[in-house]
Design a protein around this motif. Structure first.
Motif, PDB file in Angstrom:
ATOM      1  N   ASN A 195      65.545  62.583  54.031  1.00  0.00           N
ATOM      2  CA  ASN A 195      65.095  63.966  54.130  1.00  0.00           C
ATOM      3  C   ASN A 195      66.004  64.854  53.268  1.00  0.00           C
ATOM      4  OD1 ASN A 195      64.340  66.584  55.005  1.00  0.00           O
ATOM      5  ND2 ASN A 195      63.641  65.721  56.961  1.00  0.00           N
ATOM      6  N   ASP A 196      65.422  65.467  52.235  1.00  0.00           N
ATOM      7  CA  ASP A 196      66.216  66.286  51.317  1.00  0.00           C
ATOM      8  C   ASP A 196      66.073  67.783  51.590  1.00  0.00           C
ATOM      9  OD1 ASP A 196      63.612  66.599  50.576  1.00  0.00           O
ATOM     10  OD2 ASP A 196      63.879  65.952  48.485  1.00  0.00           O
ATOM     11  N   ALA A 197      65.478  68.144  52.743  1.00  0.00           N
ATOM     12  CA  ALA A 197      65.323  69.559  53.084  1.00  0.00           C
ATOM     13  C   ALA A 197      66.686  70.169  53.406  1.00  0.00           C
ATOM     14  CB  ALA A 197      64.385  69.715  54.284  1.00  0.00           C
ATOM     15  N   GLU A 198      66.807  71.481  53.195  1.00  0.00           N
ATOM     16  CA  GLU A 198      68.084  72.162  53.471  1.00  0.00           C
ATOM     17  C   GLU A 198      68.471  71.996  54.932  1.00  0.00           C
ATOM     18  OE1 GLU A 198      70.058  76.647  53.164  1.00  0.00           O
ATOM     19  OE2 GLU A 198      68.132  76.199  52.196  1.00  0.00           O
ATOM     20  N   THR A 199      67.465  72.129  55.807  1.00  0.00           N
ATOM     21  CA  THR A 199      67.665  71.855  57.230  1.00  0.00           C
ATOM     22  C   THR A 199      66.652  70.803  57.646  1.00  0.00           C
ATOM     23  OG1 THR A 199      68.372  74.139  57.653  1.00  0.00           O
ATOM     24  CG2 THR A 199      67.724  72.808  59.569  1.00  0.00           C
ATOM     25  N   PRO A 200      67.044  69.531  57.682  1.00  0.00           N
ATOM     26  CA  PRO A 200      66.110  68.469  58.066  1.00  0.00           C
ATOM     27  C   PRO A 200      65.546  68.707  59.468  1.00  0.00           C
ATOM     28  CG  PRO A 200      68.092  67.550  57.084  1.00  0.00           C
ATOM     29  CD  PRO A 200      68.367  69.000  57.307  1.00  0.00           C
ATOM     30  N   LEU A 201      64.245  68.476  59.598  1.00  0.00           N
ATOM     31  CA  LEU A 201      63.561  68.674  60.875  1.00  0.00           C
ATOM     32  C   LEU A 201      62.816  67.398  61.253  1.00  0.00           C
ATOM     33  CD1 LEU A 201      62.349  70.384  63.224  1.00  0.00           C
ATOM     34  CD2 LEU A 201      60.554  71.093  61.606  1.00  0.00           C
ATOM     35  N   VAL A 202      63.005  66.969  62.478  1.00  0.00           N
ATOM     36  CA  VAL A 202      62.269  65.821  63.018  1.00  0.00           C
ATOM     37  C   VAL A 202      61.707  66.223  64.375  1.00  0.00           C
ATOM     38  CG1 VAL A 202      62.382  63.444  63.825  1.00  0.00           C
ATOM     39  CG2 VAL A 202      63.700  64.131  61.825  1.00  0.00           C
ATOM     40  N   GLU A 203      60.424  66.019  64.535  1.00  0.00           N
ATOM     41  CA  GLU A 203      59.761  66.364  65.790  1.00  0.00           C
ATOM     42  C   GLU A 203      59.191  65.092  66.407  1.00  0.00           C
ATOM     43  OE1 GLU A 203      57.395  70.211  66.666  1.00  0.00           O
ATOM     44  OE2 GLU A 203      55.890  68.708  66.117  1.00  0.00           O
ATOM     45  N   ILE A 204      59.572  64.825  67.658  1.00  0.00           N
ATOM     46  CA  ILE A 204      59.138  63.610  68.361  1.00  0.00           C
ATOM     47  C   ILE A 204      58.279  64.032  69.547  1.00  0.00           C
ATOM     48  CG2 ILE A 204      59.884  61.466  69.468  1.00  0.00           C
ATOM     49  CD1 ILE A 204      62.699  62.117  68.193  1.00  0.00           C
ATOM     50  N   GLY A 219      44.039  54.244  78.505  1.00  0.00           N
ATOM     51  CA  GLY A 219      45.029  53.179  78.449  1.00  0.00           C
ATOM     52  C   GLY A 219      45.958  53.207  77.258  1.00  0.00           C
ATOM     53  N   GLN A 220      46.102  54.348  76.583  1.00  0.00           N
ATOM     54  CA  GLN A 220      46.920  54.423  75.373  1.00  0.00           C
ATOM     55  C   GLN A 220      47.955  55.541  75.490  1.00  0.00           C
ATOM     56  OE1 GLN A 220      46.637  52.627  72.135  1.00  0.00           O
ATOM     57  NE2 GLN A 220      45.705  51.182  73.559  1.00  0.00           N
ATOM     58  N   THR A 221      49.149  55.238  75.010  1.00  0.00           N
ATOM     59  CA  THR A 221      50.207  56.243  74.884  1.00  0.00           C
ATOM     60  C   THR A 221      50.568  56.358  73.409  1.00  0.00           C
ATOM     61  OG1 THR A 221      51.120  55.842  77.086  1.00  0.00           O
ATOM     62  CG2 THR A 221      52.594  56.802  75.450  1.00  0.00           C
ATOM     63  N   THR A 222      50.705  57.594  72.926  1.00  0.00           N
ATOM     64  CA  THR A 222      50.989  57.836  71.513  1.00  0.00           C
ATOM     65  C   THR A 222      52.391  58.389  71.339  1.00  0.00           C
ATOM     66  OG1 THR A 222      48.652  58.295  71.052  1.00  0.00           O
ATOM     67  CG2 THR A 222      50.254  59.048  69.418  1.00  0.00           C
ATOM     68  N   VAL A 223      53.139  57.762  70.446  1.00  0.00           N
ATOM     69  CA  VAL A 223      54.458  58.265  70.045  1.00  0.00           C
ATOM     70  C   VAL A 223      54.329  58.773  68.617  1.00  0.00           C
ATOM     71  CG1 VAL A 223      56.887  57.734  69.697  1.00  0.00           C
ATOM     72  CG2 VAL A 223      55.595  56.537  71.478  1.00  0.00           C
ATOM     73  N   SER A 224      54.632  60.061  68.422  1.00  0.00           N
ATOM     74  CA  SER A 224      54.500  60.684  67.108  1.00  0.00           C
ATOM     75  C   SER A 224      55.874  61.132  66.601  1.00  0.00           C
ATOM     76  CB  SER A 224      53.554  61.890  67.195  1.00  0.00           C
ATOM     77  OG  SER A 224      53.590  62.649  66.009  1.00  0.00           O
ATOM     78  N   VAL A 225      56.184  60.788  65.347  1.00  0.00           N
ATOM     79  CA  VAL A 225      57.426  61.221  64.701  1.00  0.00           C
ATOM     80  C   VAL A 225      57.055  61.924  63.398  1.00  0.00           C
ATOM     81  CG1 VAL A 225      59.621  60.520  63.706  1.00  0.00           C
ATOM     82  CG2 VAL A 225      58.718  59.307  65.709  1.00  0.00           C
ATOM     83  N   ALA A 226      57.330  63.222  63.317  1.00  0.00           N
ATOM     84  CA  ALA A 226      56.984  64.007  62.128  1.00  0.00           C
ATOM     85  C   ALA A 226      58.255  64.621  61.548  1.00  0.00           C
ATOM     86  CB  ALA A 226      55.985  65.102  62.490  1.00  0.00           C
ATOM     87  N   ASP A 227      58.309  64.734  60.201  1.00  0.00           N
ATOM     88  CA  ASP A 227      59.484  65.305  59.553  1.00  0.00           C
ATOM     89  C   ASP A 227      59.070  66.247  58.425  1.00  0.00           C
ATOM     90  OD1 ASP A 227      59.388  63.930  56.886  1.00  0.00           O
ATOM     91  OD2 ASP A 227      59.643  62.138  58.118  1.00  0.00           O
ATOM     92  N   ASN A 228      60.042  66.980  57.881  1.00  0.00           N
ATOM     93  CA  ASN A 228      59.781  67.911  56.777  1.00  0.00           C
ATOM     94  C   ASN A 228      60.392  67.401  55.474  1.00  0.00           C
ATOM     95  OD1 ASN A 228      62.452  68.264  57.480  1.00  0.00           O
ATOM     96  ND2 ASN A 228      62.458  70.483  57.111  1.00  0.00           N
ATOM     97  N   GLY A 229      60.500  66.074  55.371  1.00  0.00           N
ATOM     98  CA  GLY A 229      61.068  65.481  54.164  1.00  0.00           C
ATOM     99  C   GLY A 229      60.075  65.437  53.016  1.00  0.00           C
TER     100      GLY A 229
END
Length: 412
Positions: A320-329, A340-350
């Motif tokens: 992640n080369d952003a000035e302020t790296p952001l990760v949202e889980i 019957g499903q669970t979703t895990v989401s990982v998003a970033d601003n890279g």
């Protein structure tokens, strides 16, 4: 309805067309169209009764018998050619376990001809020990199937072969056991390759770790005599770390292969993710890490799932080369328990995951066109797949990467 009844009805329909009995064919077609909304199993049973009735009504008895015999012979011919062309052993045993049917594939796999095994007990022909198959044959007598059973059988030349067995019981209309049919695949060469690779993998991992530790020790001593900021030392340290990571990944791949479904367990996502968020906030103090977690969310997954999450989260920050790296889980479950499903989401601003890295997560095999820089993403995909899960890659709200893992929810 059983598939053979449906196939017989279809063959009878074609036979009527080929023999020019258009009136009987039209009557059968009209019956089919009038029952289009009927359950498929019920429809096929009714059609079979209707076709026999129509044959009796529209054809002379002798002609009716001829049409039925022709259709049955054609069906048997198809089945016979399929069985004989199969590259695996296919055989049938009677109620007492004696071999009644033996295809060409069985002779190729085990060396015995049909005449040599006919009416011989299954256990006497194959089993390395006479009582080895007894409990499995008992399962078949109880009406249970054998699915992918791994065991060992003896070849005519006396060698022991690793095999995988699928079997199903024959039953009469009154549910009486009448024998069983077996499909047996020889997996000896596959097992030998796996064993050799396993030994090679362990030896290489051990030697690599030993050599890396020795080099690392010498580097530490060298660092005491030169400027700590020397670029050459830093590069060597990074490369040694990469080698250690590859060794760990190889160990996890071997574990994944050996355990398969046996490695499935219940994993509490909330606690697993919170542990990783705590670590990441310490290691990347300038990053913003946000979470939206459902309480008490448990999934059924391979025990290596935490390692897969480590790969995804580390990747989201490392590149992640952003000035302020952001990760949202975020963790969410289906709207209903039935989903019957669970979703895990990982998003970033890279900068976004490169196409060849996305291909690693979404394709079935690695080629030169989608070769990844390491094993981490490949291992992530394999862990998710062994967890009966799915994985997708999309663009995040901020133009970076959004990875979603869907896993089976643990039900109480």
């Amino acid at each position: 309805m059983r598939g053979e009844v449906e196939q017989l009805v279809g063959i009878l329909f074609r036979t009527l067309a080929e023999e020019g009995y258009t009136e009987a064919q039209t009557a059968l077609l009209d019956t089919y169209q009038s029952k289009a909304d009927t359950d498929r199993e019920e429809l096929a049973e009714e059609l079979f009764v209707e076709v026999v009735t129509n044959l009796s009504y529209h054809l002379e008895t002798e002609t009716e018998v001829e049409v039925l015999v022709t259709a049955i012979e054609q069906l048997l011919s198809w089945f016979s050619s399929l069985v004989e062309a199969a590259p695996v052993a296919i055989l049938a045993v009677e109620t007492d376990g004696q071999i009644e049917f033996w295809n060409d594939g069985a002779e190729r796999v085990f060396g015995w001809s049909k005449s040599e095994v006919h009416q011989r007990p299954y256990q006497d022909v194959f089993a390395a020990s006479s009582d080895e198959m007894e409990p499995h044959l008992a399962q078949l007598q109880d009406g249970k199937q054998l699915t992918g059973l791994e065991t060992q059988h003896q070849h005519k030349d006396g060698s022991i072969r690793d095999v995988r067995i699928w079997a199903a019981p024959f039953r009469t209309r009154h549910e009486r056991f009448e024998g069983a049919t077996f499909v047996i695949s020889d997996v000896t060469e596959q097992k030998q390759r796996e064993q050799r690779l396993s030994v090679l993998n362990r030896v290489l991992r051990h030697n690599i770790r030993t050599d890396v530790n020795i080099i690392h020790g010498h580097l530490n001593q060298l660092a005491e005599t030169v400027d700590d900021t020397t670029e050459h030392l830093r590069v060597m340290e990074d490369r040694l770390s990469n080698i250690i990571q590859l060794s760990d990944a190889a160990r996890h791949i071997e574990q994944l292969r050996d355990e398969g479904e046996d490695g499935l367990t219940t994993i509490e996502l909330e606690s697993v993710i919170q542990e990783r968020v705590t670590r990441l906030r310490k290691e990347s103090a300038n990053a913003t890490i946000r979470t939206t977690l459902a309480e008490s969310t448990a999934v059924v997954a391979h025990e290596l799932l935490p390692y897969a999450l480590d790969n995804i989260l580390d990747n989201a920050l490392e590149h992640n080369d952003a000035e302020t790296p952001l990760v949202e889980i975020a963790v969410s479950t289906g709207e209903t328990a039935a989903s019957g499903q669970t979703t895990v989401s990982v998003a970033d601003n890279g900068p976004g995951l490169p196409d060849h890295e996305q291909a690693v997560l979404t394709s079935e095999e690695e080629t030169q066109l989608n070769h990844s820089s390491g094993l981490g993403l490949w291992l992530t995909r394999w862990i998710v797949r062994n967890s009966s899960g799915t994985l997708s890659v999309n663009k995040s709200t901020w133009g970076g990467t959004r990875i979603e893992i869907r896993l089976p929810t643990q039900t109480s």
